[in-house]
Design an enzyme around this catalytic site. Structure first.
Site, PDB file in Angstrom:
ATOM      1  N   HIS A 186      35.569  23.886  27.804  1.00 11.49           N
ATOM      2  CA  HIS A 186      36.203  22.818  28.583  1.00 11.49           C
ATOM      3  C   HIS A 186      37.343  22.164  27.823  1.00 11.49           C
ATOM      4  CE1 HIS A 186      32.542  22.151  31.365  1.00 11.49           C
ATOM      5  NE2 HIS A 186      33.444  22.904  31.937  1.00 11.49           N
TER       6      HIS A 186
ATOM      7  N   ARG B 187      35.360  31.650  47.147  1.00 11.36           N
ATOM      8  CA  ARG B 187      34.511  32.660  46.521  1.00 11.36           C
ATOM      9  C   ARG B 187      33.066  32.186  46.582  1.00 11.36           C
ATOM     10  NH1 ARG B 187      35.108  34.355  40.280  1.00 11.36           N
ATOM     11  NH2 ARG B 187      34.077  32.369  39.901  1.00 11.36           N
TER      12      ARG B 187
ATOM     13  N   GLU C  99      36.152  43.293  39.364  1.00 10.50           N
ATOM     14  CA  GLU C  99      36.037  42.776  37.998  1.00 10.50           C
ATOM     15  C   GLU C  99      34.978  43.537  37.198  1.00 10.50           C
ATOM     16  OE1 GLU C  99      35.101  38.600  38.178  1.00 10.50           O
ATOM     17  OE2 GLU C  99      33.698  38.845  39.825  1.00 10.50           O
TER      18      GLU C  99
ATOM     19  N   ASN D 265      39.457  38.495  33.851  1.00  6.41           N
ATOM     20  CA  ASN D 265      38.620  37.918  32.781  1.00  6.41           C
ATOM     21  C   ASN D 265      37.372  38.771  32.576  1.00  6.41           C
ATOM     22  OD1 ASN D 265      40.503  35.924  33.101  1.00  6.41           O
ATOM     23  ND2 ASN D 265      39.154  34.504  34.150  1.00  6.41           N
ATOM     24  N   ASP D 266      36.710  39.070  33.685  1.00  5.62           N
ATOM     25  CA  ASP D 266      35.512  39.902  33.574  1.00  5.62           C
ATOM     26  C   ASP D 266      35.856  41.378  33.453  1.00  5.62           C
ATOM     27  OD1 ASP D 266      33.159  38.300  33.479  1.00  5.62           O
ATOM     28  OD2 ASP D 266      33.642  37.598  35.493  1.00  5.62           O
TER      29      ASP D 266
ATOM     30  N   ARG E 182      33.519  37.674  26.544  1.00  6.42           N
ATOM     31  CA  ARG E 182      34.759  36.913  26.709  1.00  6.42           C
ATOM     32  C   ARG E 182      34.732  35.535  26.069  1.00  6.42           C
ATOM     33  NH1 ARG E 182      34.687  35.656  33.268  1.00  6.42           N
ATOM     34  NH2 ARG E 182      35.593  33.626  32.860  1.00  6.42           N
TER      35      ARG E 182
ATOM     36  N   CYS F 131      43.441  37.224  40.213  1.00  9.22           N
ATOM     37  CA  CYS F 131      43.117  35.809  40.008  1.00  9.22           C
ATOM     38  C   CYS F 131      42.549  35.522  38.624  1.00  9.22           C
ATOM     39  CB  CYS F 131      42.166  35.314  41.090  1.00  9.22           C
ATOM     40  SG  CYS F 131      40.598  36.175  41.107  1.00  9.22           S
TER      41      CYS F 131
END
Ligand code: PEP
Ligand code: MG
Length: 576
Positions: free
Chosen positions: A194, A337, A437, A460-461, A471, A508
């Site tokens: 975060h 999603r 992904e 990302n995945d 990751r 995305c």
């Protein structure tokens, strides 16, 4: 001769400033016995410390400027919620009473227990929750261990300083722009924490994972943070200072130039229109999407609706959140999603059962969603109902087999029949898309493209699974390479599959919002990008600077290259 320390640059931009060591370790706590007749006083001391910690957080929240997006202050809210959670308020009290021990020790025992649960998780967002537990506990410990209020960033004179800490809380980070902090460096933390996300969104240059930074960097000396390279420079000479002063001026000039692009179309030099969408996590993020001039929402991560709370959102709560977003987007498309929670991402913090040995490969995304009727049915009903009020699309995460698509389709059919029977309106044409992904889905993208209305590449995945690297593990972060030939081949294959089936393909993942890759992706044929609102203008500029026809041949030649170094060189030549 300047000395360089390396870490992970999580927020680009550079800063020159005076170092400031912030002491934020978990304090040393010792155990001591409390006489039986004083145990209740110890309980009261603990409760007073929790109340004081809560007051500090509320003060911080009140001092955040009103124009700061809710996405940022939600971190403080999450900490406040934790401070109200029985796991942190009641469990230590029980320990004080059962063991007749001091409050600090009881809190430490409970913290160790909670942190163990979070440590076993592999999801980025939930690992960040583990850090949140630590931050909240540290705040209470500081109050318990000191007669003075806890040393806070607020109390320090931080104007122009570069903060060096073991780790930072999101609550600390959110105040940094108001305190004039120039940059920060932490010894721990990954690029998806975060704190890292906040730094990026607030535009504060930052480097995480600089091991031993507090030992190697002195307090009160001029240092440079190069967030782009992930390098901290110390023992500076005039040449290097001048170089970075010039770079800072250039960055400022570029930022000013970018805002002029807000209302300009995302048209390439050769006149091809590109769609620029935004990713959001919370309904409160939606105004930023409109403000930046994005064409809609390409990824609404609804799993955040389930987090930081003891209960599960019901259909009405889902619907209210979606309607809020749809209304704000005022006719622009919203891609919702379905919840991307996992075996390790139980809504009750993993207390329901044992954590899977390899949670990233376990029951997560669509696998869990389909299995948990309480999760999928209310959400699907709410999405369908919301579709009556604006252009909504639904998107499935973590697809690995076509069977999952069929199951989701069947569920949608059942839900439609239910709504029809109840005379509840919905969009009969609601588009169903899937995230690509998982490598299996990327290899078989053509199969998925035949059964879905659109695809969205989650880099990302996709990178994590293709290269077999966690990751969020900073130890293997150096292997996280969007330019790996295998990754490029999978992206190219997915785009080809979309074209052949005549359906749109969006990207995305973070790669879509990184302007270093914009030309490459355009050359591969990507026409829809979805990213954090803060990245939209930079990517738009890269698009407007690109002649897609011209770069396509060079990009396709890159697909034949097997060495990563050579690919990096070609990319540099392409973007120069
Ligand atoms: C991705 O994996 O690229 C993606 C966009 O999904 P998330 O980051 O939410 O896993
Ligand atoms: Mg993903």
């Amino acid at each position: 001769m300047p000395l360089a320390l390396h870490g992970i640059g999580v927020s680009r931009g550079c800063a020159i400033g005076v170092s400031y060591h912030l002491q934020r370790n978990q304090p040393e706590v010792i155990e001591y016995a409390i006489p039986q007749d004083l145990v209740e006083d110890e309980v009261l001391r603990f409760e007073a410390a929790v109340a004081e910690a809560r007051k500090q957080l509320e003060d911080i929240r009140a001092r955040v400027a009103p124009n700061v997006p809710a996405e940022f202050t939600s971190f403080i809210d999450a900490h406040l919620l934790m401070l109200a959670d029985p796991a942190l308020t009641e469990a230590p009290v029980r320990l004080i009473r059962n063991h007749a021990c001091n409050a600090e020790w009881a809190l430490k025992l409970q913290r160790d227990l909670l942190v163990q649960v979070f440590d076993d998780m592999d999801d980025a967002y939930l690992r960040a929750r583990r850090d949140d537990v630590d931050h909240v506990v540290r705040r209470v410990q500081d109050v318990l261990l000191s007669d003075e209020p806890a040393p806070d960033l607020l109390a320090s004179r931080l104007e122009g300083r570069i903060v060096i800490a073991d780790d930072l809380t999101p609550a600390d980070t959110i105040l940094m722009p108001h305190q004039g902090v120039a940059a920060f460096i932490t010894e721990y933390g990954g690029p998806l924490s975060h704190t890292a996300i906040l730094a990026r969104n607030l535009g504060i240059p930052a480097i995480v994972g600089v091991r031993h930074a507090r030992r190697l960097l002195a307090d009160d000396e001029i240092i440079i943070v190069d967030g782009q390279l992930g390098v901290v420079l110390t023992e500076l000479d005039e040449d290097i200072l001048n170089h970075y002063r010039t770079r800072q001026k250039e960055e400022q000039r570029q930022r000013r130039g970018l805002t002029k692009l807000k209302r300009q179309p995302a048209l390439s030099r050769d006149g091809q229109a590109v769609t620029l969408l935004a990713n959001i996590e919370l309904p409160e993020d939606a105004p930023a999407v409109v403000d930046i001039g994005a064409d809609g929402i390409g990824l609404y991560r609804t799993e955040f609706l389930y987090m930081n709370r003891p209960d599960t959102p019901d259909e009405e709560e889902h619907l209210a959140a979606y309607l809020h977003v749809i209304k704000t987007l005022d006719g622009r498309p919203v891609t919702i999603r379905t919840a991307d929670l996992g075996a390790d991402k139980q809504v009750d913090g993993g207390r329901r059962g044992p954590v899977a040995t390899n949670p990233a490969l376990g029951l997560r995304g669509v696998r869990l969603w389909l299995k948990d009727q309480e999760m999928c049915r209310p959400q699907l009903r709410a999405i369908l109902r919301a579709s009556h009020h604006g252009p909504v699309k639904v998107m499935i995460p973590m697809l690995s087999t076509l069977h999952e698509v069929m199951q989701v389709r069947r569920l949608i059919e059942e839900t439609r029949a239910e709504l029809r029977e109840q005379h509840i309106p919905f969009d009969e044409q609601l588009a169903l898309g899937g995230m690509i992904e998982v490598p299996a889905a990327a290899v078989c993208a053509a199969h998925f493209a035949r059964h879905l209305d659109f695809l969205s590449i989650g880099t990302n995945d996709l990178i994590q699974y293709t290269l077999a690297i966690d990751r969020i593990d900073d130890e293997v972060n150096y292997l996280y390479d969007p330019l790996h030939p295998a990754v490029l081949a999978l992206i190219a294959n997915t785009l080809r599959a979309g074209r052949a089936a005549g359906i749109p393909v969006t990207m995305c993942g973070e790669m879509a919002g990184d302007s270093r890759y914009t030309r490459l992706l355009l050359g591969l044929g990507l026409e829809q990008f979805s990213m954090h609102p803060n990245s939209v203008l930079e990517v738009k500029r890269a698009i407007r600077d690109t002649d897609i026809g011209e770069v396509a041949a060079a990009v396709n030649a890159m697909l034949e290259i097997d060495m990563a170094d050579e690919l990096a060189e070609r990319l540099q030549a392409l973007t120069a």
